[in-house]
Each structure stands twice: as C-alpha cells, then as structure tokens.
Design a protein around this motif. Structure first.
Motif, PDB file in Angstrom:
ATOM      1  N   ARG A  70       0.877  -1.171   0.000  1.00 40.65           N
ATOM      2  CA  ARG A  70       0.000   0.000   0.000  1.00 40.65           C
ATOM      3  C   ARG A  70       0.912   1.217   0.000  1.00 40.65           C
ATOM      4  NH1 ARG A  70      -5.495  -0.753   1.989  1.00 40.65           N
ATOM      5  NH2 ARG A  70      -5.374   1.356   2.787  1.00 40.65           N
ATOM      6  N   ILE A  71       0.706   2.088  -0.983  1.00 40.47           N
ATOM      7  CA  ILE A  71       1.488   3.325  -1.063  1.00 40.47           C
ATOM      8  C   ILE A  71       0.544   4.483  -0.785  1.00 40.47           C
ATOM      9  CG2 ILE A  71       2.912   4.829  -2.493  1.00 40.47           C
ATOM     10  CD1 ILE A  71       3.678   2.404  -4.164  1.00 40.47           C
ATOM     11  N   HIS A  72       0.896   5.266   0.218  1.00 42.53           N
ATOM     12  CA  HIS A  72       0.112   6.437   0.596  1.00 42.53           C
ATOM     13  C   HIS A  72       0.891   7.703   0.258  1.00 42.53           C
ATOM     14  CE1 HIS A  72      -2.947   4.381   3.207  1.00 42.53           C
ATOM     15  NE2 HIS A  72      -2.052   3.428   3.056  1.00 42.53           N
ATOM     16  N   ASP A  73       0.180   8.763  -0.065  1.00 38.47           N
ATOM     17  CA  ASP A  73       0.818  10.056  -0.281  1.00 38.47           C
ATOM     18  C   ASP A  73       1.530  10.443   1.024  1.00 38.47           C
ATOM     19  OD1 ASP A  73       0.890  13.078   0.017  1.00 38.47           O
ATOM     20  OD2 ASP A  73       0.283  12.896  -2.086  1.00 38.47           O
ATOM     21  N   PRO A  74       2.826  10.795   0.970  1.00 41.12           N
ATOM     22  CA  PRO A  74       3.550  11.077   2.208  1.00 41.12           C
ATOM     23  C   PRO A  74       3.120  12.368   2.898  1.00 41.12           C
ATOM     24  CG  PRO A  74       4.948  11.527   0.321  1.00 41.12           C
ATOM     25  CD  PRO A  74       3.683  10.893  -0.206  1.00 41.12           C
ATOM     26  N   HIS A  75       2.387  13.219   2.197  1.00 41.45           N
ATOM     27  CA  HIS A  75       1.934  14.471   2.805  1.00 41.45           C
ATOM     28  C   HIS A  75       0.512  14.358   3.348  1.00 41.45           C
ATOM     29  CE1 HIS A  75       1.620  18.734   3.546  1.00 41.45           C
ATOM     30  NE2 HIS A  75       0.552  18.803   2.774  1.00 41.45           N
ATOM     31  N   THR A  76      -0.379  13.743   2.582  1.00 42.97           N
ATOM     32  CA  THR A  76      -1.793  13.678   2.975  1.00 42.97           C
ATOM     33  C   THR A  76      -2.188  12.338   3.587  1.00 42.97           C
ATOM     34  OG1 THR A  76      -2.514  12.814   0.830  1.00 42.97           O
ATOM     35  CG2 THR A  76      -2.379  15.231   1.063  1.00 42.97           C
ATOM     36  N   ASP A  77      -1.370  11.319   3.430  1.00 42.70           N
ATOM     37  CA  ASP A  77      -1.624   9.943   3.855  1.00 42.70           C
ATOM     38  C   ASP A  77      -2.778   9.290   3.083  1.00 42.70           C
ATOM     39  OD1 ASP A  77      -0.699   7.760   5.392  1.00 42.70           O
ATOM     40  OD2 ASP A  77      -2.440   7.938   6.697  1.00 42.70           O
ATOM     41  N   ARG A  78      -3.194   9.900   1.971  1.00 44.78           N
ATOM     42  CA  ARG A  78      -4.233   9.321   1.113  1.00 44.78           C
ATOM     43  C   ARG A  78      -3.679   8.081   0.409  1.00 44.78           C
ATOM     44  NH1 ARG A  78      -5.682  13.146  -3.582  1.00 44.78           N
ATOM     45  NH2 ARG A  78      -3.565  12.556  -4.035  1.00 44.78           N
ATOM     46  N   LEU A  79      -4.459   6.996   0.376  1.00 50.68           N
ATOM     47  CA  LEU A  79      -4.058   5.792  -0.344  1.00 50.68           C
ATOM     48  C   LEU A  79      -4.039   6.095  -1.837  1.00 50.68           C
ATOM     49  CD1 LEU A  79      -3.421   2.730  -0.450  1.00 50.68           C
ATOM     50  CD2 LEU A  79      -5.891   2.354  -0.623  1.00 50.68           C
ATOM     51  N   CYS A  80      -2.887   5.849  -2.476  1.00 53.67           N
ATOM     52  CA  CYS A  80      -2.738   6.118  -3.903  1.00 53.67           C
ATOM     53  C   CYS A  80      -2.579   4.851  -4.730  1.00 53.67           C
ATOM     54  CB  CYS A  80      -1.524   7.022  -4.135  1.00 53.67           C
ATOM     55  SG  CYS A  80      -1.698   8.648  -3.379  1.00 53.67           S
ATOM     56  N   VAL A  81      -1.918   3.841  -4.164  1.00 55.26           N
ATOM     57  CA  VAL A  81      -1.645   2.616  -4.913  1.00 55.26           C
ATOM     58  C   VAL A  81      -1.802   1.430  -3.987  1.00 55.26           C
ATOM     59  CG1 VAL A  81       0.105   1.300  -6.197  1.00 55.26           C
ATOM     60  CG2 VAL A  81       0.042   3.804  -6.397  1.00 55.26           C
ATOM     61  N   LYS A  82      -2.480   0.408  -4.478  1.00 53.43           N
ATOM     62  CA  LYS A  82      -2.425  -0.890  -3.816  1.00 53.43           C
ATOM     63  C   LYS A  82      -1.987  -1.886  -4.868  1.00 53.43           C
ATOM     64  CE  LYS A  82      -7.381  -1.921  -3.854  1.00 53.43           C
ATOM     65  NZ  LYS A  82      -8.498  -2.311  -3.010  1.00 53.43           N
ATOM     66  N   ALA A  83      -1.116  -2.798  -4.465  1.00 60.41           N
ATOM     67  CA  ALA A  83      -0.516  -3.697  -5.442  1.00 60.41           C
ATOM     68  C   ALA A  83      -0.159  -5.022  -4.795  1.00 60.41           C
ATOM     69  CB  ALA A  83       0.738  -3.055  -6.035  1.00 60.41           C
ATOM     70  N   GLN A  84      -0.011  -6.026  -5.633  1.00 58.62           N
ATOM     71  CA  GLN A  84       0.494  -7.332  -5.205  1.00 58.62           C
ATOM     72  C   GLN A  84       1.434  -7.863  -6.273  1.00 58.62           C
ATOM     73  OE1 GLN A  84      -3.087  -8.932  -2.385  1.00 58.62           O
ATOM     74  NE2 GLN A  84      -2.365 -10.344  -3.905  1.00 58.62           N
ATOM     75  N   THR A  85       2.498  -8.501  -5.816  1.00 55.41           N
ATOM     76  CA  THR A  85       3.456  -9.152  -6.698  1.00 55.41           C
ATOM     77  C   THR A  85       3.494 -10.621  -6.328  1.00 55.41           C
ATOM     78  OG1 THR A  85       4.823  -7.155  -6.833  1.00 55.41           O
ATOM     79  CG2 THR A  85       5.876  -9.250  -7.415  1.00 55.41           C
TER      80      THR A  85
END
Length: 155
Positions: A107-122
């Motif tokens: 899970r990648i969140h915006d480092p300023h707003t903490d909004r979820l931007c990306v969810k991924a699986q490998t």
C-alpha cells in the motif's frame, strides 16, 4: 487491516520519477514496489549487497543458484501520487503463501496527505537458476514470513 505485522519501508521519490503532470509515472511505481520488496525481504542472494539487514531476510538467505522471479504484478491506482520531496512510506506484507509461490502486498500512501494512492500485489516464485525448475517454499521460509501474513488486496 488484520492483526499481522506490516513492514513499513521508506523509499525516496526521485525527480525523474515524475511525469509531465507532476505525478509519479506508473512505470516508476513498479520500481518503487521493487525497492520496497528488497528493503523488506533483502536483496537477491549472490548480489554482494553487503551491510543490508532487512526485517525478513527471505531473498538474501536462499541457497546459491536459487532465484526469486516475478510471476505477476497487480496494481490498482486509487489516486494520483504527486511528486513530493519526501520519502514514501510503503507498507508491505505477505498476502498469500502457496506451496511454490507467494504474494507480496503493498500500500502506497501520499507522504503528505496519507491518502491511499496505490495498492498492489506481486506474485513471486523460487526457481533453480540452472534448470529453471520451480522450488517449493521451504519450512524455514514459511517460518520467516508467518508473522507477516495478512489479507490479500485482490480477491
């Protein structure tokens, strides 16, 4: 999220990761996932990456000749990830542990707003480098990742 351990990786954004709109380019997101995966589980064995002590030495502790290969990436962009001069905090855990493969969730969140931007699986599989034969997940590997097994992001 369920009560499992999560590894939080701080990965810097690079100026060159940005596209013409000021967002992190989708191709660069895959690179960020790779950096988080190596930060969390170690560099591949035999790469001479000395001095790194990952939270879970899953990849750096495999036998000589064993390779961890990407089978599949699944990525969902939930919001734009704007370039910031701040490191990303990428949350990583194991979403599925099969007999011969595992899914790493991010899970990648915006480092300023903490909004979820990306969810991924490998999805990764271990193979014997010389023959290309698929290898089963070992009991030691299962033990290493057990505390980090949590929910899948993609049913």
């Amino acid at each position: 999220m369920d009560a499992h351990q999560i590894i939080t990786c701080e990965i810097p954004m690079r100026w060159g990761d940005m596209d013409a709109y000021g967002h992190i380019n989708n191709v660069q997101v895959v690179r960020l996932l790779e950096e988080a995966r190596i930060h969390a589980f170690g560099p591949p064995g035999g790469t001479a990456a000395l001095g790194q002590d990952p939270p879970v030495p899953l990849f750096s502790s495999v036998a000589a000749g064993v390779q961890a290969l990407v089978v599949e990436h699944r990525i969902k962009y939930t919001a734009t990830l704007d370039y910031r001069n701040l490191p990303l905090k990428i949350r990583v855990w194991i979403a599925n542990l099969g007999a011969a493969s595992l899914d790493i969730a991010y899970r990648i969140h915006d480092p300023h707003t903490d909004r979820l931007c990306v969810k991924a699986q490998t999805t990764l599989a271990f193979v014997e480098g010389g023959s290309g034969s698929l290898l089963r997940i070992t009991p030691e590997q299962k033990r290493q990742v057990a505390p980090y097994i949590g929910p899948s992001l993609f049913p």
